[in-house]
Design an enzyme around this catalytic site. Structure first.
Site, PDB file in Angstrom:
ATOM      1  N   HIS A  50      56.751  -6.545  19.234  1.00  0.00           N
ATOM      2  CA  HIS A  50      55.899  -6.653  18.097  1.00  0.00           C
ATOM      3  C   HIS A  50      55.789  -5.409  17.232  1.00  0.00           C
ATOM      4  CE1 HIS A  50      53.326  -4.956  21.231  1.00  0.00           C
ATOM      5  NE2 HIS A  50      52.674  -4.375  20.271  1.00  0.00           N
ATOM      6  N   HIS A  71      50.543 -11.492  21.385  1.00  0.00           N
ATOM      7  CA  HIS A  71      50.485 -11.191  20.099  1.00  0.00           C
ATOM      8  C   HIS A  71      52.159 -10.865  19.542  1.00  0.00           C
ATOM      9  CE1 HIS A  71      50.377  -7.312  21.568  1.00  0.00           C
ATOM     10  NE2 HIS A  71      50.223  -6.402  20.549  1.00  0.00           N
ATOM     11  N   HIS A 102      52.777   1.351  14.643  1.00  0.00           N
ATOM     12  CA  HIS A 102      53.667   1.145  15.834  1.00  0.00           C
ATOM     13  C   HIS A 102      54.632   0.087  15.899  1.00  0.00           C
ATOM     14  CE1 HIS A 102      50.448  -0.896  18.377  1.00  0.00           C
ATOM     15  NE2 HIS A 102      51.693  -1.475  18.765  1.00  0.00           N
ATOM     16  N   HIS A 161      45.136  -1.777  27.558  1.00  0.00           N
ATOM     17  CA  HIS A 161      44.535  -2.345  26.527  1.00  0.00           C
ATOM     18  C   HIS A 161      43.441  -3.084  27.127  1.00  0.00           C
ATOM     19  CE1 HIS A 161      46.950  -0.433  23.563  1.00  0.00           C
ATOM     20  NE2 HIS A 161      47.911  -1.115  23.934  1.00  0.00           N
ATOM     21  N   TYR A 202      51.970   5.320  24.507  1.00  0.00           N
ATOM     22  CA  TYR A 202      52.557   5.579  22.920  1.00  0.00           C
ATOM     23  C   TYR A 202      53.125   6.997  22.632  1.00  0.00           C
ATOM     24  CZ  TYR A 202      49.640   1.578  21.485  1.00  0.00           C
ATOM     25  OH  TYR A 202      49.138   0.051  21.526  1.00  0.00           O
ATOM     26  N   GLU A 247      55.494   2.250  21.017  1.00  0.00           N
ATOM     27  CA  GLU A 247      55.061   1.834  22.266  1.00  0.00           C
ATOM     28  C   GLU A 247      55.836   1.347  23.069  1.00  0.00           C
ATOM     29  OE1 GLU A 247      51.190  -0.938  23.515  1.00  0.00           O
ATOM     30  OE2 GLU A 247      52.476  -1.789  22.121  1.00  0.00           O
TER      31      GLU A 247
END
Length: 314
Positions: free
Chosen positions: A159, A206, A221, A253, A262, A272
Site C-alpha cells: 500500500h 487498507h 510512504h 499501529h 519505517y 515501510e
C-alpha cells in the site's frame, strides 16, 4: 466475497535521485527482484522490480529524477469492460483532472492504462492486463518460500500512504466512483471532520490511505508486506546492519493493528515493511480515531506522535 472492479494495488512508480543506489536498496535491503530496465519517454532511466510472491511481471518502478517522490500508483481491475466503465465514470465525475490513456506496452508486458489526477494531486492509473510470469516458488506443490530469498524478503507491494489538501474530494472519488470502502477514519473537532481515510478495495485493512495536509501530491510512504512480527524484527536488524536510515520502530499501529518498521531509501523516500492487520469485510463497522488519540493510533506502544514522522515526506 467476489472481488470485482478494482481488485488491488498493481504498481507504484517511485522517483529516485540515483538509480544504482536505489536498486541496491530495494533489492538487497527490502528483498525485491530486478526484472528489467528501460528508458522512459523523457529519457530517464527506469528499473522494474517485483517481490518474490507476486505473479505479475512487476509491481515497483524506480525512475531516476531530480526530485524524490511518487510519480503514480496503479490499480489492477478485473477486465477490459471494467476499465472502460471506470474510466468513463472517472471522467463523468468531475473529480479528476489530467485524464489520458497510456498506450499498451509503455510498461513492459502491460496493457493500456487510464491515467488521471485525483483532488489531492496524486496521479493514479487503472489497467486490466499485465503478463504473469509467476512467483518465485511456482504454483504446483510450492514451497512456502524460495531458497534464494534475500534481504527482508518482502512478499508484495502492499500500500501507499499519501498526503494532500483535498481529502474530501479524493475520498469521494475513491468511494463513490472507484468502489473503495472506508475501513478506518481519523476525525478532528466537534464536527468530526475527517482528516485521515484508510481505504480498501478488497479484504485488507487498507490498500491506500490519505492524510489531510496543506500540500499537493506528496508521498508519505510505500509499504511492503512481510509474514509476521518476527520478520519485522529481523527487518529492523537488517536496517541496522546495512546502516539504512531508520525512521521509527519496530512497533505496532493502533490503526490497522499492523506491526511495522519505517526507514528511508537513499533518495529520502520513506519505506515501510508491514505485517499483521485484520481482514476486512463489507459488513465491518468503520473504526474511528479522534485527533487526540492519533498518537495511539499511529504508534500503539508509546502512544505519542513523532514530529519527524508527520512532517517528512517526498
Amino acid at each position: 466475497m467476489a472481488i470485482t472492479g478494482v481488485m488491488r494495488p498493481g504498481h507504484v512508480c517511485i522517483r529516485v535521485l540515483e538509480i544504482e543506489p536505489a536498486v541496491r536498496h530495494y533489492v538487497d535491503t527490502i528483498g525485491l527482484r530486478e526484472v528489467m530496465r528501460d528508458t522512459a519517454a523523457d529519457g530517464s532511466a527506469r528499473v522494474f522490480l517485483k517481490a518474490w510472491d507476486e505473479a505479475d511481471h512487476h509491481s515497483v518502478v524506480l525512475r531516476e529524477a531530480d526530485e524524490a517522490g511518487m510519480d503514480y500508483m496503479g490499480w489492477k481491475v478485473d477486465s477490459d469492460a471494467t476499465l472502460d466503465k471506470l474510466s468513463a465514470d472517472v471522467e463523468a465525475s468531475g473529480l479528476a483532472t489530467a485524464m489520458s490513456w497510456v498506450k499498451e506496452g509503455e510498461h513492459p508486458m502491460t496493457g493500456r492504462r487510464f491515467r488521471f489526477t485525483v483532488p489531492t494531486g496524486h496521479v493514479m492509473e487503472l489497467y486490466a492486463h499485465r503478463e504473469t510470469p509467476g512467483c518465485a516458488v511456482g504454483y504446483l506443490n510450492p514451497d512456502p518460500w524460495p531458497d534464494d530469498m534475500h534481504g527482508m524478503g518482502a512478499r508484495r507491494f502492499d500500500h501507499c500512504l499519501l498526503y494532500g489538501d483535498d481529502l474530501a474530494g479524493t475520498f469521494k472519488l475513491f468511494t463513490e466512483v472507484l468502489g473503495f470502502s472506508l475501513t478506518e477514519a481519523v476525525v478532528a473537532g466537534p464536527d468530526e471532520q475527517m482528516i485521515g481515510a484508510f481505504l480498501s478495495c478488497a479484504t485488507k485493512a487498507h490498500d491506500v490511505a490519505f492524510i489531510q495536509q496543506p500540500v499537493k501530491n506528496k508521498l508519505h510512504h510505500v509499504s511492503f508486506l512481510l509474514d509476521n512480527w518476527g520478520e519485522v524484527l529481523k527487518a529492523a536488524d537488517i536496517i541496522s546492519k546495512r546502516r539504512v536510515s531508520l525512521d521509527i520502530g519496530p512497533t505496532r499501529h493502533g490503526i490497522t493493528r499492523g506491526e511495522t518498521v519505517y526507514f528511508f531509501d537513499p533518495s529520502g523516500n520513506r519505506n515501510e515493511v508491514f505485517a499483521g492487520g485484520y481482514t476486512w469485510y463489507p459488513d465491518k463497522p468503520v473504526i474511528k480515531w479522534t485527533a487526540e488519540e492519533l498518537g495511539t493510533g499511529i504508534f500503539y506502544h508509546d502512544r505519542k506522535l513523532n514530529e519527524k514522522f508527520l512532517s517528512v515526506f517526498t
